[in-house]
Design a protein around this motif. Sequence first.
Motif, PDB file in Angstrom:
ATOM      1  N   ASP A  96      72.035  53.176  94.964  1.00 54.90           N
ATOM      2  CA  ASP A  96      72.408  51.910  95.186  1.00 54.90           C
ATOM      3  C   ASP A  96      71.578  51.062  96.050  1.00 54.90           C
ATOM      4  N   ASP A  97      70.654  51.765  96.772  1.00 52.28           N
ATOM      5  CA  ASP A  97      69.439  51.044  97.354  1.00 52.28           C
ATOM      6  C   ASP A  97      68.570  50.299  96.673  1.00 52.28           C
ATOM      7  N   ARG A  98      68.715  48.996  96.815  1.00 49.39           N
ATOM      8  CA  ARG A  98      67.925  48.102  95.627  1.00 49.39           C
ATOM      9  C   ARG A  98      66.342  48.407  95.824  1.00 49.39           C
ATOM     10  N   GLU A  99      65.903  48.466  97.083  1.00 49.85           N
ATOM     11  CA  GLU A  99      64.442  48.757  96.870  1.00 49.85           C
ATOM     12  C   GLU A  99      63.943  49.998  96.388  1.00 49.85           C
ATOM     13  N   LEU A 100      64.660  51.327  96.684  1.00 44.32           N
ATOM     14  CA  LEU A 100      64.711  52.369  95.977  1.00 44.32           C
ATOM     15  C   LEU A 100      64.514  52.243  94.440  1.00 44.32           C
ATOM     16  N   SER A 141      60.331  42.457  94.669  1.00 40.91           N
ATOM     17  CA  SER A 141      59.520  41.251  94.421  1.00 40.91           C
ATOM     18  C   SER A 141      58.243  41.444  93.799  1.00 40.91           C
ATOM     19  N   VAL A 142      57.673  42.600  94.273  1.00 43.00           N
ATOM     20  CA  VAL A 142      56.278  43.125  93.600  1.00 43.00           C
ATOM     21  C   VAL A 142      56.519  43.389  92.158  1.00 43.00           C
ATOM     22  N   MET A 143      57.881  43.920  91.841  1.00 48.56           N
ATOM     23  CA  MET A 143      57.945  44.368  90.470  1.00 48.56           C
ATOM     24  C   MET A 143      58.296  43.338  89.539  1.00 48.56           C
ATOM     25  N   LEU A 157      64.468  43.308  86.092  1.00 49.41           N
ATOM     26  CA  LEU A 157      64.222  44.669  85.537  1.00 49.41           C
ATOM     27  C   LEU A 157      65.039  45.245  84.667  1.00 49.41           C
ATOM     28  N   PRO A 158      64.651  46.146  83.802  1.00 47.45           N
ATOM     29  CA  PRO A 158      65.499  46.724  82.724  1.00 47.45           C
ATOM     30  C   PRO A 158      66.395  47.897  83.314  1.00 47.45           C
ATOM     31  N   LEU A 170      63.520  58.750  90.625  1.00 44.94           N
ATOM     32  CA  LEU A 170      64.328  58.366  91.992  1.00 44.94           C
ATOM     33  C   LEU A 170      63.680  59.093  92.990  1.00 44.94           C
ATOM     34  N   ALA A 171      63.522  60.257  92.714  1.00 43.33           N
ATOM     35  CA  ALA A 171      63.096  61.336  93.713  1.00 43.33           C
ATOM     36  C   ALA A 171      61.528  61.349  94.117  1.00 43.33           C
ATOM     37  N   VAL A 172      60.819  60.948  92.985  1.00 41.88           N
ATOM     38  CA  VAL A 172      59.280  60.498  93.250  1.00 41.88           C
ATOM     39  C   VAL A 172      59.195  59.305  94.058  1.00 41.88           C
ATOM     40  N   ALA A 173      59.989  58.027  93.858  1.00 41.59           N
ATOM     41  CA  ALA A 173      60.107  56.940  94.693  1.00 41.59           C
ATOM     42  C   ALA A 173      60.418  57.342  96.245  1.00 41.59           C
ATOM     43  N   GLN A 174      61.288  58.298  96.349  1.00 43.89           N
ATOM     44  CA  GLN A 174      61.679  58.711  97.642  1.00 43.89           C
ATOM     45  C   GLN A 174      60.687  59.380  98.408  1.00 43.89           C
TER      46      GLN A 174
END
Length: 214
Positions: A96-100, A141-143, A157-158, A170-174
């Motif tokens: 639910d973390d929007r940036e993540l 905003s970048v996305m 975003l889809p 999600l894990a890679v983003a973290q």
Amino acid sequence: MKFLPRAATFAAVTFCAGALANAATLNLAPLPQQAQQVQVTVPSAPARAENAPPAQQVPAPQAAVEQQGDPALATEYASLSDAVAAQQDVAAAMEDDRELRCLATGVYYEARSEPLSGQLAVADVILNRSTSGRFPRTVCSVMTQKGQFSFVRGGKLPTPPANAQWRRALAVAQVARKNLWESPAEGALFFHARYVGAGTGRTVATVGNHVFYR
């Protein structure tokens, strides 16, 4: 009359003899000294010196001590794969973390079929843009910046499917956001597929099917 003193003397002698006889019969001899005084000794706690330091507590084993904050920040991983695996449960709980979620969406749609190093490099490009001063200041905003990512429609975003590739993204983003593994394309701000014409910037690295440059 002289018989009175003699009578008194006789009576005194008779009284004393009777007393001695009674004493022998009743055994009025004094009790032994140990029987007269029974002393009970109660052990007391050892006195603590006035300036003695308090007793030190023995630390619990390291495995029993709860880690505080984010445990991943204090952990060194043997490989990128280990770092990603360690973040999967954590990242899923933070969905639910929007940036993540925005960052993971970029990883998913741009590099889900790439090796983990290629996925990490894409995530780092997005993060580099948000801190470069040349692009919007937040990941989301970048996305959603117009004309930057082909999978974005109408500035939205889809929604990725809830599958294993999404959980890995999600894990890679973290991992990228927490800087738990060095980017294979350090400092890159752009990337494109190998089959696309070369960009105008300086090439930083080629990872998987993408060329990264700045």
